[in-house]
Design an enzyme around this catalytic site. Structure first.
Site, PDB file in Angstrom:
ATOM      1  N   GLN A  11      14.800 -56.999  39.216  1.00  0.00           N
ATOM      2  CA  GLN A  11      14.553 -56.557  40.593  1.00  0.00           C
ATOM      3  C   GLN A  11      15.884 -56.356  41.322  1.00  0.00           C
ATOM      4  O   GLN A  11      16.721 -57.251  41.344  1.00  0.00           O
ATOM      5  CB  GLN A  11      13.686 -57.604  41.318  1.00  0.00           C
ATOM      6  CG  GLN A  11      13.245 -57.187  42.699  1.00  0.00           C
ATOM      7  CD  GLN A  11      12.282 -56.000  42.685  1.00  0.00           C
ATOM      8  OE1 GLN A  11      11.351 -55.937  41.894  1.00  0.00           O
ATOM      9  NE2 GLN A  11      12.515 -55.040  43.567  1.00  0.00           N
ATOM     10  N   ASP A  18      12.013 -49.512  33.741  1.00  0.00           N
ATOM     11  CA  ASP A  18      12.385 -48.935  35.040  1.00  0.00           C
ATOM     12  C   ASP A  18      13.018 -47.556  34.862  1.00  0.00           C
ATOM     13  O   ASP A  18      13.121 -46.776  35.810  1.00  0.00           O
ATOM     14  CB  ASP A  18      13.419 -49.857  35.721  1.00  0.00           C
ATOM     15  CG  ASP A  18      12.893 -50.434  37.015  1.00  0.00           C
ATOM     16  OD1 ASP A  18      11.861 -49.947  37.498  1.00  0.00           O
ATOM     17  OD2 ASP A  18      13.527 -51.375  37.532  1.00  0.00           O
ATOM     18  N   LYS A  33       3.907 -57.162  41.117  1.00  0.00           N
ATOM     19  CA  LYS A  33       3.975 -56.628  39.754  1.00  0.00           C
ATOM     20  C   LYS A  33       3.273 -57.594  38.791  1.00  0.00           C
ATOM     21  O   LYS A  33       2.526 -57.169  37.910  1.00  0.00           O
ATOM     22  CB  LYS A  33       5.440 -56.404  39.345  1.00  0.00           C
ATOM     23  CG  LYS A  33       6.034 -55.172  40.009  1.00  0.00           C
ATOM     24  CD  LYS A  33       7.547 -55.116  39.972  1.00  0.00           C
ATOM     25  CE  LYS A  33       8.015 -53.948  40.854  1.00  0.00           C
ATOM     26  NZ  LYS A  33       9.451 -53.946  41.148  1.00  0.00           N
TER      27      LYS A  33
END
Ligand code: NDP
Length: 293
Positions: free
Chosen positions: A97, A120, A53
């Site tokens: 994460q 997200d 990322k």
């Protein structure tokens, strides 16, 4: 005839090119999109995801910072970090994460992220906004963040010219991060949707009716050729590590002989997930720019 391969690498590259233009335009107005990633612990797969990322941001000119915390980090410390990132004007997107170590309450952490930086799309505010919109255009037009993997699936279908309206779509899997949101997005594109899970009866028969089949169950090569009809469009979300390497939830070699279009694993949905994360970060930065104007 063998299926056309829907390449997530190619579609993702096209979207990233479009994003580059938007990023340059934002920079011209004094706003550099910024993404913060937070990783707790040293899970090798998570480390790879976070590193990728960061690299993807760098390539596009998105500012990124990575916060790597030890596995035994206290929940309060993590919440403090998120509170700081919520206030940081350089940061337009925050990604924690998953999975987090067991001593940390995952929901508490995700709910602590400012919904306007929740790239997200997992915060209940974004989930709620997403749920209440009926049409896809409204979903993408509003300031809500669609979850990255499901949004990536829809981009793959739309940019491959697949007409979804009135089609029978079958989804294997009902998770909050893939199955359920994919169902909402397909419905918003006027498909008629059936969601299957581990208790579904006559799964084969249901799959055989699908014009579009999305597999997201985490079982290597579960979908066989005799489970699909000729001409089906297959989106394989599964990522399974096996002795023969990464494979999807679909028996690709056999199913591609019957399908009209199919995504490979790797190189299908995977690259789209990161791309849509970058798109959400840019979307967030655009809002900042509008507020400044
Ligand atoms: P979950 O384990 O959360 O959910 C799996 C779903 O599949 C559940 O709803 C489960 O049913 C259902 N299921 C399991 N076995 C069967 C079966 N035999 N028949 C029918 N349904 C079944 O997985 P995720 O949704 O998180 O992920 C699914 C896959 O997608 C994984 O391989 C994951 O690695 C991959 N993935 C890929 C991403 C990408 O970027 N490409 C991103 C996210 C995930 P039940 O609810 O009844 O238990």
């Amino acid at each position: 005839m063998a299926a056309k391969i829907i390449s997530g690498n190619e579609v993702g590259e096209k979207i990233r090119e479009e994003l580059k233009e938007e990023i340059n335009s934002l920079k011209g107005k004094g706003v550099t999109p910024g993404l913060a990633t937070v990783l707790v612990g040293d899970d090798p797969a998570s480390q790879v995801y976070v590193r990728n990322k960061g690299r993807a941001c760098e390539k596009l000119g998105i500012y990124s910072e990575q916060h790597n915390l030890p596995r035994d980090t206290e929940e309060t410390k993590l919440l403090e970090l998120i509170a700081g990132l919520n206030e940081d004007p350089k940061i337009h997107g925050i990604l924690v994460q998953l999975p987090l170590p067991k001593h940390i309450d995952e929901s508490k952490v995700l709910y602590a992220i400012d919904p306007s930086k929740d790239v997200d799309g997992f915060h209940p505010t974004n989930v709620g906004l997403f749920f209440t919109e009926k049409n896809f255009e409204d979903m993408i037009g509003k300031q809500l963040f669609l979850p990255c993997t499901p949004h990536g699936c829809i981009e793959l279908l739309q940019r491959s010219g697949v007409e979804l309206s009135g089609k029978d779509a079958v989804i294997l899997g009902r998770s909050n991060i893939v199955g359920k949101p994919v169902a909402l997005l397909l419905m918003a594109n006027n498909a008629t949707v059936t969601i299957c899970h581990s208790r579904t009866k006559d799964l084969d028969k249901i799959c055989q009716k699908a014009d579009v089949l999305v597999a997201a169950i985490g079982k290597p090569k579960f979908v066989k050729a005799d489970m699909v009809k000729e001409g089906v469009v297959v989106i394989d979300v599964g990522i399974n590590r096996t002795e023969e390497g990464l494979v999807g939830d679909v028996d690709f070699e056999a199913v591609k002989e019957k399908a009209s279009m199919i995504t490979p694993v790797p190189g299908g949905v995977g690259p789209m997930t990161i791309t849509m994360l970058l798109a959400n970060t840019v979307k967030s930065a655009k809002r900042t720019e509008k507020m400044m104007a």
